[in-house]
Design an enzyme around this catalytic site. Structure first.
Site, PDB file in Angstrom:
ATOM      1  N   LYS A   9      39.872   9.050  35.569  1.00 16.47           N
ATOM      2  CA  LYS A   9      39.120   7.940  34.981  1.00 16.47           C
ATOM      3  C   LYS A   9      39.775   6.623  35.396  1.00 16.47           C
ATOM      4  CE  LYS A   9      42.461   6.886  31.831  1.00 16.47           C
ATOM      5  NZ  LYS A   9      43.227   5.607  31.765  1.00 16.47           N
ATOM      6  N   GLY A 101      47.929   6.129  35.453  1.00 16.94           N
ATOM      7  CA  GLY A 101      46.957   5.400  34.649  1.00 16.94           C
ATOM      8  C   GLY A 101      45.542   5.909  34.819  1.00 16.94           C
ATOM      9  N   GLY A 105      46.821  14.169  33.588  1.00 15.64           N
ATOM     10  CA  GLY A 105      47.317  15.190  32.675  1.00 15.64           C
ATOM     11  C   GLY A 105      46.357  15.449  31.533  1.00 15.64           C
ATOM     12  N   ASP A 139      43.946  10.272  25.133  1.00 15.62           N
ATOM     13  CA  ASP A 139      42.836  10.311  26.086  1.00 15.62           C
ATOM     14  C   ASP A 139      42.110  11.650  26.130  1.00 15.62           C
ATOM     15  OD1 ASP A 139      43.075   7.706  26.915  1.00 15.62           O
ATOM     16  OD2 ASP A 139      44.207   8.161  28.742  1.00 15.62           O
TER      17      ASP A 139
END
Length: 294
Positions: A9, A101, A105, A139
């Protein structure tokens, strides 16, 4: 055997607010999936428990994470409580840089949850997996759904958004950045003078996405973590400036860095700007909006 893509992303918008009692910061962010992806394969095994193996994919550099604290291992073990006595072998082919960033993961962990839910027939689906994802990392709930979404709280409150297909130049760095180090720098003296009222909300960006206006999207890009990241790594500001000068719509750091992305008007422009920016980064590639998750 279940095989899934774990898409990276970019943060089109990231406003950081006050620190919460649990130690996390309140955020307002818009995340947009891109077609740079790791590959996740899960297979049944004859014994109970899970085993996670990571291998290098095309373009991946640096050391691979290992050990029981690795996020994908924790994700798999979190589902074992729903599937006592079952087992799986998990192979993750890494293409998303570590500490970049771009959420590699977290994307892998979400793909592991989704794949094991299907492999083991648990029937949890998005709604059942999201609370488990929230316990793993800020996230991970977004990556259960993927696509484009606005996330608030510490990232666990996720609102899917409509968005057009976008084209990007992605400039990566060989050396990653620690998210905790960047947030600690944000919380330091350089950030103390900032007030909640001066930080924009994401409404303008959401409006640009809704109507598919690339110029409006470019004008609304924002990342409050750029300044602390640039303090820790001054060369990143130079890299961002170099990318911005290639002629694309706008450049921004993704997440806590160090990846810098450029928003482009078209695939042709992205490819042209990639060539102009190649000398400023360790790796430069063209990416577009990720396809919807199944």
């Amino acid at each position: 055997m279940i095989e899934m893509r774990a898409y990276a992303k970019v943060n089109l918008f990231l406003a950081v607010h006050s620190r919460r009692p649990d130690g996390f910061h309140e955020i307002d962010t818009v995340l947009h999936g891109i077609d740079l992806a790791d590959n996740v394969v899960v297979e049944e095994r004859g014994t109970a428990g899970v085993e996670v193996r990571l291998v290098r994919g095309e373009g991946f550099e640096g050391a691979l994470p290992a050990g029981d604290d690795e996020l994908c291992t924790r994700a798999a073990r979190a589902l074992l409580g729903e599937a006592p006595g079952l087992g799986a072998e998990i192979t993750i082919t890494k293409r998303i840089p570590l500490g970049s960033g771009m959420g590699g993961g977290s994307a892998d962990a979400a793909a592991v949850l989704r794949a094991l839910d299907e492999l083991w027939g648990l029937g949890l689906g998005v709604d059942g997996l999201t609370p488990i994802a929230a316990r793993l990392g800020s996230d991970v709930p977004y990556f259960i759904r993927g696509g484009t979404a606005r996330a608030r709280g510490r990232g666990e409150v996720v609102e899917p958004l409509d968005a057009p297909k976008l084209w990007f130049v992605i400039g990566t760095s060989r050396d990653g950045l620690s998210t905790s180090a960047v947030y600690n720098e944000w919380s330091g003296p350089a950030s103390a003078a900032r007030t909640e009222t001066t930080r924009p909300e994401a409404d303008d960006l959401v409006a640009g996405l809704t109507v598919g206006d690339a110029e409006a999207i470019a004008a609304a890009l924002r990342n409050d973590l750029e300044d602390p990241s640039f303090t820790l790594r001054p060369e990143l500001r130079t890299r961002k400036d170099a990318l911005a000068e290639t002629g694309l719509l706008a450049a921004l750091m993704s997440g806590s860095g160090p990846t810098i992305f450029g928003l482009c008007r078209s695939e042709a422009e992205a490819r042209e700007c990639t060539g102009r920016a190649a000398a400023s980064f360790d790796r430069v590639l063209v990416a577009s909006t990720a396809p919807p998750l199944d």
